[in-house]
Design an enzyme around this catalytic site. Structure first.
Site, short mmCIF file in Angstrom:
data_model
loop_
_atom_site.label_atom_id
_atom_site.label_comp_id
_atom_site.label_asym_id
_atom_site.label_seq_id
_atom_site.Cartn_x
_atom_site.Cartn_y
_atom_site.Cartn_z
CG ASP A 421 -1.76 0.81 1.56
OD1 ASP A 421 -2.89 1.25 0.64
OD2 ASP A 421 -1.51 1.92 2.51
CD GLU A 474 -2.31 2.01 -3.70
OE1 GLU A 474 -3.69 3.64 -3.96
OE2 GLU A 474 -1.45 2.72 -2.08
#
Length: 768
Positions: A421, A474
């Protein structure tokens, strides 16, 4: 005269044999500074003064039991009563020639119990462990730090070990000592900053924390950064955990090691606590597995399952990096879920959050009283967007904590992929920072060189240790080489979320069809860079929260047009180069945004919902997209090879039509044509890459999906031999409005069940 003797029994259990007692010889009291440091929890080496030590005339045994009335040392079946001294110390000299195993009988509150003395044991961490920890290279750090139940010198108990290099002292507190740490100070193991103590008798399920004496005189109570289990929030204690789980996914794991990035990857993103609220890991193992199998996704991606204090963070503010959240069950229950998915042929990706952590005073923040996991400079430590702290990626021990954590989930929980993330927030020193609120790197640039080195080390380590595991970034910028190997100066990820494709394509789809011709490039531009990285096409939770509307809610027009747009868009996405990801609820076009308390809007599928058939039609389409995608290697086998894609026509802006070909490794084609205008197009000529009959294998306008049925079940496409759009032949085709159709040569369709077709299938882990 011989000393008088007394009889003693264990009142708590009544099982100890009677014991003949003799008084131990008096031992001199500890120097005041030593006793004070121990009582106040500021002693670096309690084992040097507590426990058993040879002295002239015998062995001195000294224990610290502040709330005891009496302590007896049991040596070779003989009891020796220790003398009570100041500050809760008991000591005496036992007439034995050398240090031998002994136990203690302690009377407190008129209850006597027998225990082993943890201060008679040598350190349980090896020199190799300490060397690797010091170097920041302990790839299985969880086997050294944290709490570990094991047997030492025939005695079962738990070793506690924690890294706290700035502490003046550390004690372990918990259920076993009434949360009063005076009797359990830990020893410092030299320059590594690790503190360790073996506590006999402490078993699985025991709650505990560390009590840390800071340099400025404070006493902190901290959860274990390496805890493998934790209390359910808002409670914050760590829990001693030893896994007893027996895995049954051997076939999957063996096949996983041979999987490559050119396999089909269709991911269902799930927030476990809200997918169907109230389900435990064990219930999810049945219900989620059955649902994902039915829908045909190859993988699930779990939003963070690591322990976190605030449920509304969705798990992205992690307090327990080594513990699955206890909200849904135990760590072994989570293993059961992963195992069940594997045995059904479904891979498991988990969101991993090494970018930041919350400021809760019982967790990682200023762990030993000073910045430890976070940088000391607040301009680097404070994350401006989320009110959290960033990790100090330049510190070897912190990098080790995170790299080992990535390995831990893949090895200990059989996780198949880590979606990392907020990578962009790690890579840029000025991320969301303005003016002088950031510190340049040593070259004066904005790149976080320490974060780059960490990500490279993490990826290289995971791919080396865990064959078949994928890492996914990401990363929302154009950072070069995200999926390039580390030995070629890349970050080393296997895949990257294509945030540009997601943003551009959704921008296009939200426009009224009449205006789309002015924005045609928003749908075609992605191919210009589609092979610069290994991409995943994500429609994630981030796109259906915070006022962004649900996926179907983004689409223009009335309800019929919204659904038609969504169907056409999903089929375009499934045919576009790149792996696929769809967030829960969007597979049946729920009309509301996702709510982490209530989860997907399952009620819209029920018989009493007025538009239930409409929602079921979208779900049936997604199921067919997955089955068609997995069966057709042209749609996935050359995702990273530009020769696997060819535009038929990328300039039909006035028509709002997009047509292209995908090829498998043998050159077999599949064609995708999207008519994203609200007008049906009859006799629309499309170039085709191969002569012979073609067949419509998917039509998003079918009645069963909720469409108008413009093609009326017609599937045959007969090219007329006219070269067109750079292709050797072409055909006039009816294109339904707001629809995507897939074509492939009829011969390929005829052979689908035959040997030739099977040869083109990619190997997949066996189904349960």
């Amino acid at each position: 005269m011989a000393a008088p003797t007394r009889r003693s029994t264990v009142r708590r259990t009544g099982r100890a044999a009677p014991l003949t007692l003799s008084p131990a010889r008096p031992a001199p009291p500890l120097p005041a500074h030593e006793a004070e440091a121990l009582v106040e929890g500021r002693h670096h080496d309690p084992h040097a003064v507590l426990g058993a030590h040879p002295v002239p005339g015998g062995v001195c045994i000294r224990v610290l039991r502040p709330h005891a009335q009496r302590v007896v040392a049991v040596v070779d079946g003989e009891g020796y009563e220790l003398t009570a001294q100041n500050e809760g110390f008991f000591a005496g000299i036992v007439p034995v020639a050398e240090v031998v195993p002994y136990s203690l009988r302690v009377t407190a509150d008129e209850v006597e119990h027998e225990e082993q003395d943890g201060y008679r044991f040598l350190p349980t961490l090896s020199e190799l462990d300490l060397h690797l920890i010091g170097e920041g290279r302990h790839e299985q750090l969880w086997t050294a730090l944290g709490s570990r139940v094991h047997v030492v010198a025939g005695i079962r108990g738990t070793t506690f070990a924690v890294w706290a290099p700035n502490a003046n002292g550390v004690r372990v507190i918990g259920d076993f000592n009434g949360w009063l740490g005076t009797a359990h100070p830990m020893r410092s193991l030299g320059s590594t900053g690790v503190w360790e103590l073996f506590v006999p008798g402490v078993a699985e399920g025991t709650r505990y924390k560390y009590e840390i004496a800071t340099r400025d005189g404070r006493m902190l109570r901290k959860a274990d950064p390496m805890a493998r289990s934790a209390e359910t929030p808002p409670a914050t204690a760590s829990i001693v955990h030893t896994s007893a789980y027996e895995w049954q996914d051997g076939e999957w794991m063996a096949a996983r090691s041979g999987r490559a990035h050119d396999a089909p990857l269709s991911v269902y993103e799930v927030h476990l606590p809200s997918w169907r609220p109230g389900l435990t890991y064990r219930r999810l193992a049945t219900e989620l597995t059955e649902y994902v199998s039915e829908m045909g996704f190859t993988h699930v991606e779990l939003m963070p399952v690591t322990e976190h204090p605030f449920g509304a963070s969705w798990g992205y503010q992690v307090s327990g990096f080594y513990a699955p959240t206890s909200r849904l069950g135990s760590p072994d229950d989570f293993r059961y879920l992963v195992d069940a998915l594997h045995r059904a042929g479904i891979g498991v990706i988990m969101d991993w959050v090494p970018a930041h952590f919350p400021k809760d005073d019982w967790a990682l923040a200023r762990f030993d009283g000073e910045p430890l996991y976070e940088p000391s400079d607040p301009r680097r430590a404070e994350h401006p967007d989320w009110g959290t702290l960033e990790f100090d990626f330049g510190r070897t021990e912190v990098r080790n904590f995170l790299v080992a954590n990535a390995v831990y989930w893949c090895e200990d929980f059989h996780i198949d992929g880590l979606r990392v993330d907020a990578v962009a927030s790690m890579l840029y020193l000025d991320y969301s920072r303005t003016g002088g609120n950031w510190v340049p790197n040593i070259h004066g640039g904005r790149e976080n060189l320490d974060a780059v080195a960490f990500l490279q080390e993490m990826n290289a380590t995971v791919y080396r240790r865990c064959p078949g595991v994928m890492t996914i970034a990401e990363e929302s910028t154009a950072w070069p080489g995200v999926t390039r190997p580390t030995d070629q100066d890349g970050l080393g990820f296997g895949l990257k979320w294509n945030m540009g494709w997601m943003h551009d394509s959704l921008e296009y789809m939200q426009r009224e069809p009449a205006h789309r011709r002015h924005h045609h490039h928003e749908m075609t531009f992605s191919i210009a860079y589609a092979y610069s990285e290994n991409y995943v096409l994500p429609i994630s939770h981030d796109e259906v929260v915070h006022g962004k509307r649900s996926l179907v809610g983004k689409m223009p027009g009335d309800w019929w047009q919204q659904r038609a747009n969504l169907r056409a868009y999903l089929a375009f996405m499934w045919a576009h180069p790149g792996k696929k990801l769809l967030f829960m609820g969007q597979e049946f076009a729920q009309g509301t945004e996702w709510d982490h308390d209530t989860g997907p809007q399952w009620a819209v599928l029920g018989d009493d919902w007025p538009a239930a058939a409409d929602h079921r039609g979208i779900r049936e389409l997604v199921r067919d997209l997955n089955s068609g995608y997995r069966a057709e290697p042209a749609l996935w086998s050359r995702d990273t090879d530009p020769s696997g894609f060819d535009w038929i026509d990328n300039n039909a802006a006035e028509d709002n039509v997009f047509s292209f070909v995908r090829y498998d490794g043998a050159g077999h084609p599949q064609v995708s044509i999207s008519n994203l205008s609200a007008t049906p197009r009859s006799h629309y000529r499309v170039g085709l890459p191969a002569r012979g009959a073609w067949e419509v294998v998917l039509d998003t306008d079918e009645v069963r999906y909720g469409g108008s049925g413009s093609l009326a079940g017609s599937t045959a496409v007969a090219p007329d031999g006219l070269p067109w759009q750079g292709h050797p032949t072409s055909a006039e085709i009816t294109l339904p409005p707001l629809a995507t159709i897939w074509l492939r040569p009829a011969a390929a369709a005829d052979q689908e069940d035959g040997e030739d077709r099977e040869d083109r299938e990619a190997p997949r882990p066996p189904q349960a």
